[in-house]
Write an enzyme that holds these catalytic residues in place. Structure first.
Site, PDB file in Angstrom:
ATOM      1  N   MET B  41     -39.900 -36.846 -31.529  1.00 24.36           N
ATOM      2  CA  MET B  41     -40.552 -36.761 -32.842  1.00 24.36           C
ATOM      3  C   MET B  41     -41.946 -36.147 -32.705  1.00 24.36           C
ATOM      4  O   MET B  41     -42.949 -36.837 -32.823  1.00 24.36           O
ATOM      5  CB  MET B  41     -40.626 -38.158 -33.457  1.00 24.36           C
ATOM      6  CG  MET B  41     -39.255 -38.808 -33.557  1.00 24.36           C
ATOM      7  SD  MET B  41     -39.312 -40.485 -34.192  1.00 24.36           S
ATOM      8  CE  MET B  41     -40.104 -41.339 -32.839  1.00 24.36           C
ATOM      9  N   ASP B  42     -41.977 -34.846 -32.511  1.00 24.23           N
ATOM     10  CA  ASP B  42     -43.237 -34.153 -32.225  1.00 24.23           C
ATOM     11  C   ASP B  42     -43.839 -33.576 -33.500  1.00 24.23           C
ATOM     12  O   ASP B  42     -43.142 -32.967 -34.301  1.00 24.23           O
ATOM     13  CB  ASP B  42     -42.941 -33.019 -31.214  1.00 24.23           C
ATOM     14  CG  ASP B  42     -44.186 -32.502 -30.552  1.00 24.23           C
ATOM     15  OD1 ASP B  42     -44.089 -31.506 -29.818  1.00 24.23           O
ATOM     16  OD2 ASP B  42     -45.263 -33.100 -30.744  1.00 24.23           O
TER      17      ASP B  42
END
Lengths: 146, 290
Positions: B41-42
């Site tokens: 989850m960047d």
């Protein structure tokens, strides 16, 4: 060893080139061998050591069994599928994984060099199946024109 | 009155969205559906900066996006989902940021185990993977509570990687295997077998040798609670795995859409699944060979 020469009026810097071949067995099988190496080394005096193994110890063990080496900065995957296919996990931690689609594979040297420069300024490049290790890229020429 | 109409409109919109998703997923299900999808989850902080939000707001938006993505995955029939919530490397960030992230994680773990949460709605069992001893006591206890509270769920699995890196996972597996082999050898020795620990004495007889194999290591991996992932989705267009599921991702499709995590939506999941279906035969063949 670095030497300079002029080629077609451009300054060309030569650097050492290391070619390393890696196979599927350098992945999980190598870690299992390294585990055996660590077991014999750290439990050899007949007593169980209390402290956990560290990353440097693991790296040393992998080197001792012949699967050591620097981590590649860039992994180029030639093929239609974006998948690293078992490249040694220990060496892939922070590697940029760049798929080279079949349409780009022919005549891809400039495309790859542009991608490489865009990602990282000074990089060691490894190709799975065989390795090319270059200590930095000269800004005057692309890697694959060497 | 206006609020009531608004609520009803909202519900109708949600029902319509759910119906549309069912139709789309029915079509997708004609082909192979991935069993396990993992997410990096960047982009939460960049999202907050882009939208001029307060610190922490990006992560909260990211949490909402995560809940939606998990809902879509479980509706599609994906049984296992793994998320990279907090890396061991993230402890190196500013202490205030680490503290605020831990606080958010604690808050969201408590939300997850509430009766009306998505987790219970979809029968999700939660696992926390990583070196949990590195976490503060409140977060560690909350994680343990969540694992116990959802242990009866069996429809789907959510693995949350917290204080995790692949290198730490591999080291942990190696450590556990060595401990196991030591215990086996000691047990043989104490039973009078005589050659339980001979390999430690320099293989005098050469009868027993330390024999840790790949299967032993895989048994002790944190991620052994789920099969290997079929797709890893990392947002922000970054193409690194950043020490996430390196051992498990040998034959896994890597998908890196150039959007920030809070911007991810249903269409990105659909695209990833279509890509998986296009490459299914190739990946299946590679898995068999390995």
């Amino acid at each position: 060893m670095v030497s300079e020469a002029a080629v077609n009026g451009r300054l060309v810097t030569r650097r050492n080139l290391t070619l390393e071949f890696v196979s599927f067995e350098d992945g999980k099988e190598a870690v299992a061998k390294a585990a055996n190496y660590l077991f014999v080394k750290h439990y050899a005096n007949g007593t169980k050591e209390k402290s956990d193994f560290t990353e440097p110890q693991m790296a040393e063990a992998l080197g001792a069994i012949g699967s050591g080496g620097a981590d590649p900065d860039l992994l180029l995957i030639y093929g239609s599928t974006r998948c690293h296919l078992g490249f040694p996990a220990w060496r892939l931690r922070y590697t940029e994984i760049v798929p080279i689609p079949p349409a780009k594979a022919k005549g891809s040297s400039r495309w790859v060099a542009a991608k490489a420069r865009g990602k990282l300024p000074n990089i060691n490049i490894f190709l799975f199946g065989f390795f090319l290790s270059v200590d930095g890229i000269s800004p005057e020429m692309s890697l694959l024109e060497r | 009155m206006t609020k009531k109409i608004g609520d009803q409109a909202g519900k109708m919109f949600e029902y319509f969205g759910s119906f549309l998703r069912k139709c789309i997923f029915s079509v997708l299900s004609v082909g192979p559906v991935p069993d396990h999808i993992a997410f990096i989850m960047d982009g939460n902080r960049r999202y907050a900066k882009k939208r001029n939000l307060l610190d922490g707001a990006g992560h909260r938006s990211g949490y909402l996006a995560l809940m939606n993505m998990l809902k879509y995955c479980y509706e599609l029939g994906v049984k296992y989902a793994t998320i990279y919530a907090f890396s061991i490397d993230n402890f190196r960030r500013r202490p205030e940021e680490v503290q605020s992230t831990m606080q958010l994680i604690l808050e969201k773990i408590e939300d997850l185990i509430k009766e009306e949460s998505m987790v219970n709605q979809y029968g999700v069992r939660i696992y926390f993977l990583g070196s949990l001893k590195l976490l503060s006591k409140p977060v560690r206890l909350a994680a343990e509570r969540a694992m116990v509270a959802t242990s009866g769920n069996s429809k789907s699995v959510l693995s949350i990687c917290l204080a995790y890196t692949s290198s730490d996972e591999i080291l942990h597996a190696v450590q556990e295997c060595c401990g196991e082999k030591w215990d086996e050898g000691s047990a043989l020795e104490s039973k009078g077998a005589g050659n339980g620990l001979v390999f430690l004495k320099g293989n005098e007889n050469g009868k027993i040798k330390p024999s840790i194999v790949v299967k032993d290591l895989e048994k002790h991996m944190y991620a052994a609670v789920a099969p290997d992932p079929d797709i890893i989705i990392r947002t922000s267009g970054e193409t690194r795995l950043s020490n996430f599921l390196l051992w498990q991702s040998a034959n896994c499709l890597l998908y890196a859409p150039p959007i920030l995590w809070p911007e991810i939506g249903l269409w990105h999941l659909i695209w990833a699944v279509l890509d998986f279906q296009r490459n299914f035969s190739y990946l299946k063949e590679k898995t068999k060979l390995s």
